[in-house]
Motif scaffolding. Sequence first.
Motif, short mmCIF file in Angstrom:
data_model
loop_
_atom_site.label_atom_id
_atom_site.label_comp_id
_atom_site.label_asym_id
_atom_site.label_seq_id
_atom_site.Cartn_x
_atom_site.Cartn_y
_atom_site.Cartn_z
N LEU A 56 1.08 -1.26 -0.30
CA LEU A 56 -0.14 0.04 0.15
C LEU A 56 1.16 1.33 -0.29
O LEU A 56 0.27 2.61 -0.75
CB LEU A 56 -1.23 -0.26 0.84
CG LEU A 56 -1.92 1.21 1.48
CD1 LEU A 56 -2.79 1.66 0.40
CD2 LEU A 56 -2.51 0.71 2.94
N GLY A 57 2.21 1.49 1.58
CA GLY A 57 2.57 2.83 1.32
C GLY A 57 3.39 2.67 -0.71
O GLY A 57 3.48 3.50 -0.67
N PHE A 61 3.26 6.24 -2.32
CA PHE A 61 4.32 6.66 -3.31
C PHE A 61 4.18 7.37 -4.84
O PHE A 61 3.77 7.61 -5.08
CB PHE A 61 5.17 5.96 -3.14
CG PHE A 61 6.79 6.33 -3.53
CD1 PHE A 61 7.13 7.63 -2.53
CD2 PHE A 61 7.53 6.63 -4.59
CE1 PHE A 61 8.17 8.23 -3.35
CE2 PHE A 61 8.23 6.95 -5.15
CZ PHE A 61 8.68 7.85 -3.81
N GLY A 62 3.46 5.59 -5.99
CA GLY A 62 4.17 5.44 -7.02
C GLY A 62 3.06 6.54 -7.61
O GLY A 62 3.15 7.27 -8.74
N VAL A 63 1.60 6.55 -7.30
CA VAL A 63 0.35 6.71 -7.24
C VAL A 63 0.28 8.56 -7.72
O VAL A 63 0.18 9.25 -8.12
CB VAL A 63 -0.93 6.64 -6.92
CG1 VAL A 63 -2.13 7.70 -7.46
CG2 VAL A 63 -1.42 5.68 -7.33
N GLY A 87 8.80 10.00 -13.94
CA GLY A 87 8.15 8.42 -14.26
C GLY A 87 7.86 7.06 -14.29
O GLY A 87 7.73 6.17 -13.84
N ALA A 88 9.93 6.98 -14.15
CA ALA A 88 9.43 5.34 -13.97
C ALA A 88 9.88 5.10 -12.72
O ALA A 88 9.17 3.86 -12.37
CB ALA A 88 10.94 5.27 -14.83
N SER A 93 7.35 1.41 -8.64
CA SER A 93 6.37 1.43 -7.65
C SER A 93 4.84 1.37 -7.13
O SER A 93 5.41 0.08 -6.43
CB SER A 93 6.87 3.30 -6.90
OG SER A 93 7.74 3.38 -6.57
N VAL A 94 4.79 1.50 -8.11
CA VAL A 94 3.01 0.65 -8.89
C VAL A 94 3.04 -0.34 -8.67
O VAL A 94 2.12 -1.72 -8.40
CB VAL A 94 2.59 1.96 -9.15
CG1 VAL A 94 1.01 0.78 -9.35
CG2 VAL A 94 2.56 3.03 -9.06
N VAL A 95 4.18 -0.65 -9.36
CA VAL A 95 4.20 -2.04 -10.57
C VAL A 95 4.24 -3.70 -9.21
O VAL A 95 3.67 -4.54 -8.77
CB VAL A 95 4.58 -2.63 -11.17
CG1 VAL A 95 5.03 -4.37 -11.79
CG2 VAL A 95 4.40 -1.56 -12.48
#
Length: 244
Positions: A56-57, A61-63, A87-88, A93-95
């Motif tokens: 979740l963290g 962070f990625g979003v 962006g990368a 982070s999201v993945v």
Amino acid sequence: MAASVSSLIGTDPRGEPRLPNGGPLGLLSRARLEQNRPADRRLNRFYRIGAGLMGLGLVVFGVLGITQKLGAFSTGDNTVWGMNTNGALSWLSVVVGLALGVAMLVGGNLASTFCLGLGVLFLLSGFVNLALIKTDANVLNFEISNVIFSYAAGLLLVFIGAYGRVAGRLPHDNPYWRARNPEVARDAERRDRIVERRRREISEEWRQADRHRERRWARDRRRRRVLPGRAARRAAREESTPRS
């Protein structure tokens, strides 16, 4: 002397083997978390919660980085939570966060092993990106704050993944201890089954004794109600009978 030393390799102070014959991979293949065991449920819950919170963290962070619409490999001072991003790094982070979410849903050995392996990768990433900070190869826009976070997240993930499985003195109801000591675990389970069966037998004997006492008490109570009536009728007959 060499033979005696080699015979002690892989044992803890109690003389119990630390790993099965197949080594670490054998332990991973043999250890299974079972939902009908309290210790297994506790470990499974810990792995799920740990993976879920870390995932979740990372997703948040990625979003937050994605919403800034940064370039894929930009190297500006764009920060989220005090850490540089681009962006990368945001999409990565999201993945990774979503992968931790999947591990949370699966739970068990997969969640533990995934957190352990991912923690090692985070630690390696910290060392590698620390060396690349001042170079053109710093495509993820790392700074010292990112490196510190990578170390902290890596250590936390390693702790989550290794919890309850790598210590030398695990309790005997631990699934990884059972995998390391299959024969001892089978003997213990056999003793537990015998004790449980005997406990059920004793409980059934006590229930039968209670039922017998209840029936006897009910029978005595009926007799106490009937006998006085019989005695009164007998006395009435004796009074009505003329004496010679």
